[in-house]
Scaffold this motif. Structure first.
Motif, PDB file in Angstrom:
ATOM      1  N   ARG A  73       0.799  -1.222   0.000  1.00  0.00           N
ATOM      2  CA  ARG A  73       0.000   0.000   0.000  1.00  0.00           C
ATOM      3  C   ARG A  73       0.832   1.273   0.000  1.00  0.00           C
ATOM      4  N   GLU A  74       2.145   1.173   0.192  1.00  0.00           N
ATOM      5  CA  GLU A  74       2.948   2.390   0.303  1.00  0.00           C
ATOM      6  C   GLU A  74       4.184   2.409  -0.592  1.00  0.00           C
ATOM      7  N   GLN A  75       4.834   1.259  -0.792  1.00  0.00           N
ATOM      8  CA  GLN A  75       6.154   1.280  -1.413  1.00  0.00           C
ATOM      9  C   GLN A  75       6.246   0.459  -2.694  1.00  0.00           C
ATOM     10  N   ALA A  76       5.125   0.155  -3.327  1.00  0.00           N
ATOM     11  CA  ALA A  76       5.205  -0.565  -4.597  1.00  0.00           C
ATOM     12  C   ALA A  76       5.942   0.287  -5.627  1.00  0.00           C
ATOM     13  N   THR A  77       6.673  -0.375  -6.513  1.00  0.00           N
ATOM     14  CA  THR A  77       7.428   0.339  -7.540  1.00  0.00           C
ATOM     15  C   THR A  77       7.066  -0.198  -8.920  1.00  0.00           C
ATOM     16  N   MET A  78       7.008   0.706  -9.885  1.00  0.00           N
ATOM     17  CA  MET A  78       6.779   0.344 -11.285  1.00  0.00           C
ATOM     18  C   MET A  78       8.107   0.439 -12.024  1.00  0.00           C
ATOM     19  N   HIS A  79       8.530  -0.664 -12.652  1.00  0.00           N
ATOM     20  CA  HIS A  79       9.810  -0.718 -13.346  1.00  0.00           C
ATOM     21  C   HIS A  79       9.577  -0.778 -14.851  1.00  0.00           C
ATOM     22  N   LEU A  80      10.352   0.007 -15.588  1.00  0.00           N
ATOM     23  CA  LEU A  80      10.289   0.012 -17.045  1.00  0.00           C
ATOM     24  C   LEU A  80      11.681  -0.303 -17.584  1.00  0.00           C
ATOM     25  N   ARG A  81      11.789  -1.445 -18.261  1.00  0.00           N
ATOM     26  CA  ARG A  81      13.057  -1.880 -18.843  1.00  0.00           C
ATOM     27  C   ARG A  81      12.904  -1.973 -20.356  1.00  0.00           C
ATOM     28  N   PHE A  82      13.954  -1.575 -21.061  1.00  0.00           N
ATOM     29  CA  PHE A  82      13.878  -1.479 -22.516  1.00  0.00           C
ATOM     30  C   PHE A  82      14.871  -2.391 -23.221  1.00  0.00           C
ATOM     31  N   GLY A  83      15.541  -3.248 -22.477  1.00  0.00           N
ATOM     32  CA  GLY A  83      16.454  -4.203 -23.076  1.00  0.00           C
ATOM     33  C   GLY A  83      17.751  -3.573 -23.536  1.00  0.00           C
ATOM     34  N   GLU A  84      18.532  -4.376 -24.234  1.00  0.00           N
ATOM     35  CA  GLU A  84      19.817  -3.924 -24.749  1.00  0.00           C
ATOM     36  C   GLU A  84      19.677  -3.503 -26.210  1.00  0.00           C
ATOM     37  N   GLY A  85      20.625  -2.727 -26.671  1.00  0.00           N
ATOM     38  CA  GLY A  85      20.617  -2.276 -28.051  1.00  0.00           C
ATOM     39  C   GLY A  85      20.396  -0.784 -28.151  1.00  0.00           C
ATOM     40  N   ALA A  86      21.182  -0.145 -29.017  1.00  0.00           N
ATOM     41  CA  ALA A  86      21.086   1.296 -29.182  1.00  0.00           C
ATOM     42  C   ALA A  86      19.760   1.679 -29.823  1.00  0.00           C
ATOM     43  N   GLY A  87      19.297   2.879 -29.519  1.00  0.00           N
ATOM     44  CA  GLY A  87      18.058   3.371 -30.105  1.00  0.00           C
ATOM     45  C   GLY A  87      17.457   4.483 -29.275  1.00  0.00           C
ATOM     46  N   TRP A 124      18.193   3.620 -12.515  1.00  0.00           N
ATOM     47  CA  TRP A 124      19.206   2.715 -11.962  1.00  0.00           C
ATOM     48  C   TRP A 124      19.855   1.958 -13.107  1.00  0.00           C
ATOM     49  N   PRO A 125      21.182   1.846 -13.106  1.00  0.00           N
ATOM     50  CA  PRO A 125      22.120   2.466 -12.172  1.00  0.00           C
ATOM     51  C   PRO A 125      22.267   3.952 -12.433  1.00  0.00           C
ATOM     52  N   ARG A 126      22.847   4.633 -11.456  1.00  0.00           N
ATOM     53  CA  ARG A 126      22.994   6.079 -11.538  1.00  0.00           C
ATOM     54  C   ARG A 126      24.448   6.459 -11.794  1.00  0.00           C
ATOM     55  N   GLY A 127      24.641   7.721 -12.115  1.00  0.00           N
ATOM     56  CA  GLY A 127      25.980   8.286 -12.208  1.00  0.00           C
ATOM     57  C   GLY A 127      26.864   7.564 -13.203  1.00  0.00           C
ATOM     58  N   ALA A 128      28.116   7.352 -12.800  1.00  0.00           N
ATOM     59  CA  ALA A 128      29.099   6.755 -13.700  1.00  0.00           C
ATOM     60  C   ALA A 128      28.768   5.312 -14.053  1.00  0.00           C
ATOM     61  N   TRP A 165      19.987  -1.122 -16.929  1.00  0.00           N
ATOM     62  CA  TRP A 165      19.431   0.225 -16.765  1.00  0.00           C
ATOM     63  C   TRP A 165      17.915   0.185 -16.902  1.00  0.00           C
ATOM     64  N   HIS A 166      17.244   0.889 -15.994  1.00  0.00           N
ATOM     65  CA  HIS A 166      15.791   0.978 -16.077  1.00  0.00           C
ATOM     66  C   HIS A 166      15.301   2.197 -15.313  1.00  0.00           C
ATOM     67  N   LEU A 167      14.091   2.602 -15.638  1.00  0.00           N
ATOM     68  CA  LEU A 167      13.373   3.622 -14.881  1.00  0.00           C
ATOM     69  C   LEU A 167      12.465   2.930 -13.879  1.00  0.00           C
ATOM     70  N   TYR A 168      12.276   3.570 -12.732  1.00  0.00           N
ATOM     71  CA  TYR A 168      11.256   3.054 -11.831  1.00  0.00           C
ATOM     72  C   TYR A 168      10.570   4.205 -11.110  1.00  0.00           C
ATOM     73  N   ALA A 169       9.288   3.987 -10.845  1.00  0.00           N
ATOM     74  CA  ALA A 169       8.465   4.968 -10.138  1.00  0.00           C
ATOM     75  C   ALA A 169       8.113   4.389  -8.772  1.00  0.00           C
TER      76      ALA A 169
END
Length: 660
Positions: A73-87, A124-128, A165-169
């Motif tokens: 109810r408080e800490q669920a996260t939505m993850h969006l992954r786009f796989g490997e490969g330039a684009g 994630w991951p962040r920075g360098a 690498w992915h985005l998460y909310a």
């Protein structure tokens, strides 16, 4: 038939006895026995996952739905992954809606600038450590010319691996059992797939849901085919000192399976590799190779690592026995390369064994406080050609023998912990003994650590040994070969289980071993699986169908109808057990395998690894044995084929270590 009988076995009495699952031998045939009744050794393996969502090159709306498997109810996260490969990917108008109430769990049109994006999303991951992705809010790129989130992916520099690498909310509110709709606008150049999933974060993330549910669907298909055994991956909680173990992810995995089939019998695959924090805190116990970069692992022979791993295993098993006592059938601890208890990077060019813990363990094993680990130069050299020279390379062979026994003794210790923690009532399942398959290793078969199979066979605590189907000759029209001396396994009263990770027609281009040899049509898939089942039936082997990568490889009721169709044959062999001892015996010697030098695969590959394919085309069945069974008079074959009989009088083995 099996499911109905199993329900009676588990709950037919007012006060049911504790669930007991064992391997017992009848007429020379090891079988799984549930509460005293023999049952078919057929299993489904898979994990929860989501179906990839296509992102179109032309851009357009996307709508998917999912049901939340767990509450957060408080800490669920939505993850969006786009796989490997330039684009380039462009996203807009991302909304998550709870269908029963209309409540918006998450919504953004990316029009509130960088501050709004930073408030809603993390990367994630962040920075360098992020070497592949750049994100920006760009006007005119979104739906109908509005602002869109632009993600530019490029290959990492040099030969570096793609990071995950992915985005998460974060900070979402999801309710168990509720149905949710995810809508967004997306465009990708080139077209690609989005992996969209929701999790409960923690030491181990709990999968809450995502579009599609292959996992539950396949569990139900298996149940309909009278296959209640379900194997699945879980992490083993390994808390830092002073912290409590968090078993919520483990419990959630079991609950997900039992929701799909309340009568399922579970045997979780438990990861026993040390976590990175532990390796950093115990640097002398971490593996060291002769060169190159490698995934960090603990030294198998390290008493420090073994004590920590066995303690984590013991606590996890006891937790599950208390939490799900009538649903747990057994436990399958895994570690090292692909979790199969052969040394990490066995197939690579580098040699392990150069950590301080290796030297200390070798000296303790040998009884010589001045013993030294042979140098990489010594081990890479092959002055005698294909085989080691006993006059000048005895220390190399001795160290090789130590590495085999260290691995075998550790898996025996794991099995002992399982038996102790379950009062002997549940199965112990172990990957070990690929004595034919590892003939193909360039640096020598024994770099694997799998050539002390006899020690595992003599271990009273191991019930089931297993491996995948051989990756040699598994294609359509191939032999569907076995990696081990399977008939010696049966002679020792152990059950051999074949992991059938055949790529089915439901997936393509997976990148997993055996992908090319897989099937591209339903008919070819059925043909391969039927061939494999025929081998397993005649040789009294168990099997699991493996949804490798948790992508729905077996999400087809037609495939499971074939599994159901062999049930009468399974039952016949349970009622009339018949040991498999054909007239032709293929015999491999563990001790001789230790003497192959670096690059000795010019002999070991054709003699041991490839020879099975020729034998499978003889037009007559053959069994696979260890040479010590032949020497002891336990091999009944009239034609005996000796693959590597180089050493006929092996030295006496070191005694098994005392119980921990």
């Amino acid at each position: 038939m099996f499911a109905a009988g199993l329900a009676l076995l588990l709950g037919g009495c007012a006060v049911a006895a504790p669930l007991t699952v064992a391997v017992e031998t009848a007429a020379g045939v090891p079988r799984i026995v549930v509460n005293g009744e023999p049952v078919r050794g057929r299993v489904f393996y898979g994990g929860p996952t989501n179906v990839p969502v296509p992102l179109p090159a032309e851009g357009g709306p996307i709508v998917v739905e999912f049901t939340a498997l767990h509450e957060e109810r408080e800490q669920a996260t939505m993850h969006l992954r786009f796989g490997e490969g330039a684009g380039r990917i462009v996203l807009d108008n991302l909304v998550v809606t709870e269908l029963s109430t209309g409540r918006q769990v998450f919504a953004t049109d990316f029009e509130d600038g960088a501050a709004g994006f930073a408030h809603r999303f993390e990367e994630w991951p962040r920075g360098a450590d992020n070497t592949v992705a750049k994100t920006a809010l760009v006007a005119g790129t979104g739906q109908a010319g509005t602002t869109g989130l632009v993600i530019d992916l490029s290959a990492p520099p040099g030969t570096a691996f793609w990071p995950d690498w992915h985005l998460y909310a974060p900070w979402l509110d999801l309710r168990r059992g509720e149905r949710y709709r995810v809508s967004l606008w997306a465009q990708a150049d080139p077209a690609r797939e989005l992996r969209l999933a929701f999790y409960r974060p923690g030491e181990q993330f709990v999968f809450i849901g995502g579009p599609g549910d292959h996992h539950s669907s396949q569990i139900r298909h298996a149940a309909d085919a009278d296959v209640p055994f379900v194997s699945f991956p879980i992490g083993t909680p390994w808390p830092r000192p002073g912290e409590e173990a968090d078993y919520s992810a483990v419990d959630a995995s079991c609950e997900t399976i039992l929701a799909a089939n309340p009568n399922a019998l579970l045997w979780p695959r438990l990861g026993l590799d040390a976590p990175f924090w532990w390796l950093e805190a115990n640097p002398d116990e971490a593996m060291v190779w002769s060169g190159g970069e490698h995934v960090p692992h603990a030294v198998v022979a390290s008493p420090v690592y073994q004590a920590a791993a066995l303690d984590a295993l013991d606590k996890l098993v006891r937790h599950l026995e208390a939490r799900f006592p009538d649903s747990l059938a057994g436990y399958h601890p895994c570690g090292q390369n692909t979790g199969e208890w052969f040394y990490e990077d066995t197939w690579g060019p580098d040699l392990n064994g150069y950590a301080p813990a290796d030297l200390a363990a070798y000296r303790a094993w040998s009884g010589d406080p001045n013993a030294t680990v042979p140098t990489p130069e010594q081990r890479f050299a092959a002055p005698g050609g294909v085989l080691r020279d006993p006059a000048t390379e005895a220390n190399i062979v001795n160290f090789t023998r130590f590495q085999q026994e260290a691995m075998a003794d550790f898996v025996c210790a794991q099995a002992r912990v399982i038996k102790q923690a379950t009062a002997g009532r549940k199965l112990s399942i172990i990957f070990y003994g690929y004595v034919y398959e590892f003939g193909a290793i360039a640096t020598g078969p024994a770099i694997s650590g799998h050539y002390a199979l006899r020690r595992a066979l003599d271990c009273p605590d191991i019930d089931i040994l297993c491996s995948p189907i051989s990756y040699h000759d598994r294609q359509q029209g191939g032999g569907g070969l076995c990696m081990t001396a399977a008939e010696s396994v049966a002679l020792a009263g152990k059950l051999w289980l074949v992991e059938d990770d055949t790529r089915t027609y439901l997936v393509r281009n997976t990148g997993f071993p055996g992908d090319v040899e897989g099937a591209d049509t339903q008919a070819d898939t059925r043909s391969l699986l039927q061939r494999n089942l025929a081998h397993e039936l005649t040789r009294n082997m168990a099997t699991w169908w493996m949804d490798l990568g948790s992508a729905g490889w077996y999400d087809d009721p037609v495939l499971w109808a074939d599994m159901k169709a062999i049930e009468p044959l399974d039952q016949l062999l349970l009622d009339q057990p018949t040991a498999f001892h054909p007239q032709i015996a293929s015999v491999v010697d563990e001790e001789s395998a230790l003497w192959f030098a670096n690059r000795g695969w010019v002999a070991s590959r054709p003699l041991i690894y490839e020879a099975r394919a020729a034998l499978s085309r003889l037009g007559a069945p053959f069994g696979q044995y260890l040479q010590d069974d032949l020497e002891a008079g336990r091999v009944p074959g009239e034609l005996v084929i000796l693959h590597n009989p180089f050493v006929t009088t092996p030295p006496p083995p070191t005694p098994l270590p005392p119980p921990p």
